[in-house]
Write an enzyme that holds these catalytic residues in place. Sequence first.
Site, PDB file in Angstrom:
ATOM      1  N   GLY A  15       1.185  -1.132   0.215  1.00  0.00           N
ATOM      2  CA  GLY A  15      -0.457   0.241   0.037  1.00  0.00           C
ATOM      3  C   GLY A  15       0.952   1.305  -0.127  1.00  0.00           C
ATOM      4  O   GLY A  15       1.818   1.254   0.991  1.00  0.00           O
ATOM      5  N   ARG A  76       1.291  -5.444  -4.963  1.00  0.00           N
ATOM      6  CA  ARG A  76       1.670  -6.070  -4.051  1.00  0.00           C
ATOM      7  C   ARG A  76       1.373  -8.116  -5.563  1.00  0.00           C
ATOM      8  O   ARG A  76       1.190  -8.136  -5.482  1.00  0.00           O
ATOM      9  CB  ARG A  76       0.199  -6.733  -3.238  1.00  0.00           C
ATOM     10  CG  ARG A  76       0.040  -5.485  -2.205  1.00  0.00           C
ATOM     11  CD  ARG A  76      -1.341  -5.578  -0.820  1.00  0.00           C
ATOM     12  NE  ARG A  76      -1.268  -4.635   0.065  1.00  0.00           N
ATOM     13  CZ  ARG A  76      -2.172  -3.889  -0.291  1.00  0.00           C
ATOM     14  NH1 ARG A  76      -3.006  -3.458  -1.457  1.00  0.00           N
ATOM     15  NH2 ARG A  76      -1.946  -2.636   0.423  1.00  0.00           N
ATOM     16  N   ASP A 107       5.324  -4.627   6.027  1.00  0.00           N
ATOM     17  CA  ASP A 107       5.960  -6.227   6.661  1.00  0.00           C
ATOM     18  C   ASP A 107       5.864  -6.865   5.815  1.00  0.00           C
ATOM     19  O   ASP A 107       6.483  -7.774   5.697  1.00  0.00           O
ATOM     20  CB  ASP A 107       5.254  -6.572   7.819  1.00  0.00           C
ATOM     21  CG  ASP A 107       4.130  -6.487   7.702  1.00  0.00           C
ATOM     22  OD1 ASP A 107       3.103  -6.709   6.369  1.00  0.00           O
ATOM     23  OD2 ASP A 107       3.218  -7.167   9.037  1.00  0.00           O
ATOM     24  N   THR A 129       4.341   3.181   6.346  1.00  0.00           N
ATOM     25  CA  THR A 129       2.938   2.114   5.760  1.00  0.00           C
ATOM     26  C   THR A 129       2.184   3.005   6.956  1.00  0.00           C
ATOM     27  O   THR A 129       2.655   3.432   7.768  1.00  0.00           O
ATOM     28  CB  THR A 129       2.315   0.804   6.423  1.00  0.00           C
ATOM     29  OG1 THR A 129       0.877   0.134   6.630  1.00  0.00           O
ATOM     30  CG2 THR A 129       3.842   0.203   7.614  1.00  0.00           C
ATOM     31  N   ASP A 131       0.048   2.275   8.368  1.00  0.00           N
ATOM     32  CA  ASP A 131      -0.418   1.359   9.726  1.00  0.00           C
ATOM     33  C   ASP A 131       0.274   1.980  10.938  1.00  0.00           C
ATOM     34  O   ASP A 131      -0.534   1.257  11.950  1.00  0.00           O
ATOM     35  CB  ASP A 131      -0.580  -0.019   9.471  1.00  0.00           C
ATOM     36  CG  ASP A 131      -1.341  -0.470   7.953  1.00  0.00           C
ATOM     37  OD1 ASP A 131      -2.590   1.141   7.598  1.00  0.00           O
ATOM     38  OD2 ASP A 131      -1.730  -1.105   7.620  1.00  0.00           O
ATOM     39  N   ASP A 133       2.413  -0.161  11.846  1.00  0.00           N
ATOM     40  CA  ASP A 133       2.248  -1.981  12.731  1.00  0.00           C
ATOM     41  C   ASP A 133       3.399  -2.591  12.250  1.00  0.00           C
ATOM     42  O   ASP A 133       3.191  -3.580  12.350  1.00  0.00           O
ATOM     43  CB  ASP A 133       0.648  -2.488  11.944  1.00  0.00           C
ATOM     44  CG  ASP A 133       1.311  -2.620  10.913  1.00  0.00           C
ATOM     45  OD1 ASP A 133       1.923  -2.310   9.633  1.00  0.00           O
ATOM     46  OD2 ASP A 133       0.703  -3.420  10.215  1.00  0.00           O
ATOM     47  N   ARG A 175      -5.733  -1.576   9.242  1.00  0.00           N
ATOM     48  CA  ARG A 175      -5.999  -3.019   9.015  1.00  0.00           C
ATOM     49  C   ARG A 175      -6.392  -4.249  10.544  1.00  0.00           C
ATOM     50  O   ARG A 175      -7.410  -3.632  10.660  1.00  0.00           O
ATOM     51  CB  ARG A 175      -4.271  -3.556   8.203  1.00  0.00           C
ATOM     52  CG  ARG A 175      -4.433  -5.205   7.419  1.00  0.00           C
ATOM     53  CD  ARG A 175      -3.061  -5.511   7.422  1.00  0.00           C
ATOM     54  NE  ARG A 175      -2.960  -4.373   5.238  1.00  0.00           N
ATOM     55  CZ  ARG A 175      -3.407  -4.765   4.534  1.00  0.00           C
ATOM     56  NH1 ARG A 175      -3.683  -5.904   4.562  1.00  0.00           N
ATOM     57  NH2 ARG A 175      -2.634  -3.594   3.660  1.00  0.00           N
TER      58      ARG A 175
END
Length: 327
Positions: A15, A76, A107, A129, A131, A133, A175
């Site tokens: 993303g 992706r 990741d 990202t 996120d 995360d 996510r």
Amino acid sequence: MENGIKRIGVLTSGGDAPGMNAAVRAVVRAASYRGIECLGVRRGFNGLINGDIVRLDADSVSRIINRGGTILYTARSDEFKTPEGQKKAAANCKLFGIDGIVAIGGDGTFRGLREFSKQGIAVVGIPATIDNDIACTDYTLGFDTAANTAVEAIDRLRDTMQSHERCSVVEVMGRNAGHLALYVGLASGATAVLVPEKEYDFERDVEERIRRARLCGKTHFMIIVAEGAGSALEIGKRIEDTLALDTRVTILGHIQRGGTPSARDRVMASRMGCCAVEALISGEKSGVVCAKDGDIFSIDISSALAASKGLNEQQYEVMEAMMGIDD
Ligand code: F6P
């Protein structure tokens, strides 16, 4: 030539995130500063498989530090997960004379890189990202811009919710993680924030918080839902059904992924891009750039992927203390 590295390939994968262009620029400029050539690999790992590769020099990355998205496109790649895809990508690296790859992504990108390093190509990942995360790093590129975009949108929503004395339920990306939602909830003074890391009880965590805010005289309410915590539409409907509040649901969606990167994202991208190039020069074979306690450094990709990132508990406690009375 620095430590056998003559030519670096840079790509963006997964993303997109604001700051990716600034990171591409930093990699190209840092490489050029060290006398290393740079090639841009387009469309993520698919570009390595298909030889979709272009020359980049210090000048070709001018005026992209402030641009959202990624000039290299992103994807992706399922094929890159296969041994055949990895072999094709390695063959193209040999063909184009690429000694090292810098991949900017999340990741999933790093897992692909780790596998690819077994083909004998040096790799370094840069975390990007919205996120945030990735466990090995305090910061991933794009988070700050996405958070500011979400907060600005929520401030606008608040204006109209306040006028109509309504309840707003806003779904934020992330996510399976609640880092973005928690941060945004804290910054926007939300009535309640629901994140996937904390199991929620509707009565306790939504109904009761709205009720307490109402008792304090509030007539509009702001509920932030991380996409991984549940459906904002369902939560909105439940609020209408149980509390008879006029409720509107907004899913912020990909709005959060675009836009001009913030100063923080540009600076972090510049620092991380330089660090990635220096890591390759110093002989790193399989690394990830991390930001911890103000420092930027690279660590081995396997240890980077070993841990999972928990929610910032201190931030969550602050949120708990603030929630219940909407601003
Ligand atoms: O990982 C970034 C992210 O924006 C997540 O927050 C979200 O769940 C996902 O990507 C959306 O993916 P796509 O752009 O493929 O719809």
